[in-house]
Design a protein around this motif. Structure first.
Motif, PDB file in Angstrom:
ATOM      1  N   ASP A 325       1.289  -1.199   0.204  1.00 30.80           N
ATOM      2  CA  ASP A 325       0.221   0.208  -0.051  1.00 30.80           C
ATOM      3  C   ASP A 325       1.011   1.694  -0.151  1.00 30.80           C
ATOM      4  OD1 ASP A 325      -2.233   1.924   0.393  1.00 30.80           O
ATOM      5  OD2 ASP A 325      -3.380   0.741   1.867  1.00 30.80           O
ATOM      6  N   GLU A 326       0.524   2.302  -1.210  1.00 37.68           N
ATOM      7  CA  GLU A 326       1.339   3.401  -1.282  1.00 37.68           C
ATOM      8  C   GLU A 326       1.479   4.107   0.388  1.00 37.68           C
ATOM      9  OE1 GLU A 326      -0.655   1.962  -2.749  1.00 37.68           O
ATOM     10  OE2 GLU A 326      -0.118   0.952  -5.410  1.00 37.68           O
ATOM     11  N   SER A 327      -0.192   4.465   0.818  1.00 37.31           N
ATOM     12  CA  SER A 327      -0.295   4.946   1.482  1.00 37.31           C
ATOM     13  C   SER A 327       0.479   4.627   3.219  1.00 37.31           C
ATOM     14  CB  SER A 327      -1.558   5.294   1.960  1.00 37.31           C
ATOM     15  OG  SER A 327      -2.401   4.070   2.035  1.00 37.31           O
ATOM     16  N   MET A 328       1.478   3.398   2.622  1.00 42.48           N
ATOM     17  CA  MET A 328       1.557   3.041   4.269  1.00 42.48           C
ATOM     18  C   MET A 328       3.021   2.817   4.025  1.00 42.48           C
ATOM     19  SD  MET A 328       1.501   2.905   7.189  1.00 42.48           S
ATOM     20  CE  MET A 328       0.180   2.969   8.226  1.00 42.48           C
ATOM     21  N   PHE A 329       3.821   2.584   2.652  1.00 38.41           N
ATOM     22  CA  PHE A 329       5.252   2.403   2.137  1.00 38.41           C
ATOM     23  C   PHE A 329       5.256   2.683   0.943  1.00 38.41           C
ATOM     24  CE2 PHE A 329       3.187  -1.222   4.645  1.00 38.41           C
ATOM     25  CZ  PHE A 329       3.570  -2.026   5.814  1.00 38.41           C
ATOM     26  N   PRO A 330       6.366   4.200   1.220  1.00 35.05           N
ATOM     27  CA  PRO A 330       6.470   5.002  -0.245  1.00 35.05           C
ATOM     28  C   PRO A 330       7.261   3.791  -1.277  1.00 35.05           C
ATOM     29  CG  PRO A 330       6.647   6.405   2.157  1.00 35.05           C
ATOM     30  CD  PRO A 330       6.436   4.760   2.327  1.00 35.05           C
ATOM     31  N   ASP A 331       6.634   4.083  -2.284  1.00 32.73           N
ATOM     32  CA  ASP A 331       8.035   3.387  -2.848  1.00 32.73           C
ATOM     33  C   ASP A 331       7.900   1.587  -2.372  1.00 32.73           C
ATOM     34  OD1 ASP A 331       8.740   2.738  -5.448  1.00 32.73           O
ATOM     35  OD2 ASP A 331      11.237   3.423  -4.832  1.00 32.73           O
ATOM     36  N   PRO A 332       6.482   1.310  -3.521  1.00 33.29           N
ATOM     37  CA  PRO A 332       6.480   0.295  -1.706  1.00 33.29           C
ATOM     38  C   PRO A 332       7.259  -1.178  -2.818  1.00 33.29           C
ATOM     39  CG  PRO A 332       4.357   0.958  -2.757  1.00 33.29           C
ATOM     40  CD  PRO A 332       5.071   1.972  -2.834  1.00 33.29           C
ATOM     41  N   ASP A 333       6.873  -1.279  -3.772  1.00 31.49           N
ATOM     42  CA  ASP A 333       7.757  -1.924  -5.319  1.00 31.49           C
ATOM     43  C   ASP A 333       8.907  -2.410  -4.888  1.00 31.49           C
ATOM     44  OD1 ASP A 333       4.854  -2.636  -5.496  1.00 31.49           O
ATOM     45  OD2 ASP A 333       4.855  -1.761  -7.048  1.00 31.49           O
TER      46      ASP A 333
END
Length: 405
Positions: A325-333
């Motif tokens: 989730d981008e809102s919790m983990f910036p640049d999640p990939d």
């Protein structure tokens, strides 16, 4: 229980369960679109039920902590085509709620404290070094069979009081129980074989207690107003045995494949071994090996996100999506060892959060750091695209992983 459509006029998609060919470490790409546009959406599950798929991190945490949502089909029975509703099985802790769940968890929780797990560190380090010694005696190995699988298996056997000499039997039975490709007959036979085996061990401990988890569970149960029945304890021990080795074994092998595919990250770990704690947390988040999420059943009307979920409807907490989730983990990939946090959902959340998570962390830290230190030129013997992934198992991982050095 609601089987079939929740609403005959609703648009229902198939449950997202296809990993992209370009990156087998990523969950189904449909999750990114769902998080952005339809975070609580209807899906048709292989088990036949329709369910509300929850894809955003915060909503997932709320689902997993809501006591109005039952775990009666946990962990991933929505993926089992032959699933049928049944009464709770005594001892099946992951599918029990309320006081029945709390009663068994109280008996177990003291065995998996940080202090107890840290006390196992010398033993885990020793067997890790022994397995690397055995690998180095040759010129190549299957990292799954020769390293990732035996280490957590030996540790959980040591804890439970299960003879490791019987590992081939329980590992094979575990593999059948974890695979959605197994036939119902094979699953029933594997389940019966494991519980009969553990029931016999329990019978021995009733006569002659030892310093092991089985004996202590018997003693603790006898100290309550509801002692554990042999069948109940055998079911509980089966779950501890299977969960105690399978998930961690898959995480160790899959983590090494990912690291070998990211040489800059591997070089960073070798240069600064103190990164291992943060690296393990990031690997747990990134890989999310409980790949199909966790199912819950609404016992009352509840609101999830902006959706009203009615009593009797199913909800799936898509933990792999929450971990991206981008809102919790910036640049999640991106695989980023500087995140330095344990906010991921790899061990679930709430009352049913994985009781063995501290053990899994220590096993991963020791196994990965020791392997990187002792075999600095470790490399894959076959291209990653030829790897045999467990795409239809409860726990994602590798069937085998040929390496050389």
């Amino acid at each position: 229980m609601t089987i079939g459509r929740l609403d005959a006029n609703a648009v229902i998609s198939e449950f997202p369960a296809t990993r992209p060919d370009s990156c087998p470490f990523d969950p189904d790409r449909a999750y990114a679109e769902l998080r952005a546009n339809d975070p609580v959406s209807l899906v048709r599950c292989p088990a036949g039920m329709d369910a509300w798929l929850v894809s955003r991190y915060q909503d997932i945490r709320e689902v997993l902590s809501d006591q109005r949502l039952s775990s009666r089909a946990a962990g991933s029975d929505h993926m089992l085509p032959s699933y049928e509703e049944h009464d709770p099985i005594p001892g099946f802790i992951t599918q029990l709620d309320g006081e029945e769940h709390a009663r068994l968890r109280r008996l177990l929780v003291g065995e998996f404290t940080v202090r107890r797990m840290e006390a196992l560190r010398p033993y885990i380090q020793r067997i890790t070094d022994e397995h690397i010694d055995a690998m180095l005696a040759g010129t190549g190995a299957d990292l799954v069979r020769d390293f990732a699988l035996p280490i957590p298996s030996m540790v959980i056997c040591e804890m439970l009081g299960v003879p490791y000499a019987d590992h081939e039997m329980f590992q094979l039975a575990s593999e059948v129980l974890m695979s959605f490709d197994a036939t119902d007959a094979d699953r029933a036979e594997a389940d019966h074989r494991l519980e009969s085996y553990l029931g016999a061990l329990i019978g021995q401990r009733l006569i002659e207690p030892r310093d092991d988890l089985l004996s202590r569970l018997i003693a603790r149960g006898n100290g309550t107003d509801r002692p554990l029945a042999v069948g109940e304890l055998a079911t509980l021990a089966k779950l501890v045995l299977v969960a105690g080795h399978d998930s961690t074994a898959n995480m160790i092998a899959l983590s090494m494949l990912l690291l070998l595919e990211n040489p800059d990250r591997t070089a960073a770990l070798r240069a600064d071994p103190s990164l291992i704690d943060a690296a393990v947390e990031e690997l747990l988040r990134y890989l999310s090996v409980i790949q199909f999420g966790l199912i819950r059943y609404a016992t009352e009307d509840v609101t999830v996100g902006d959706v009203e979920v009615k009593s009797g409807e199913w909800i799936i907490a898509a933990t792999p999506s929450g971990n991206r989730d981008e809102s919790m983990f910036p640049d999640p990939d991106a695989l980023d060892f500087d995140r330095r946090g344990r906010r991921h959902l790899a061990f679930g959340f709430g009352a049913h959060a994985c009781i063995g998570q501290q053990l899994a962390r220590i096993e991963m830290r020791i196994a990965l750091s020791t392997l990187l230190r002792r075999i600095p030129d470790l490399r894959l013997a076959t291209p990653p695209k030829e790897s045999d992934f467990k795409r239809n198992n409860i726990v994602y991982g590798l069937q085998k992983m040929r390496v050389t050095w």
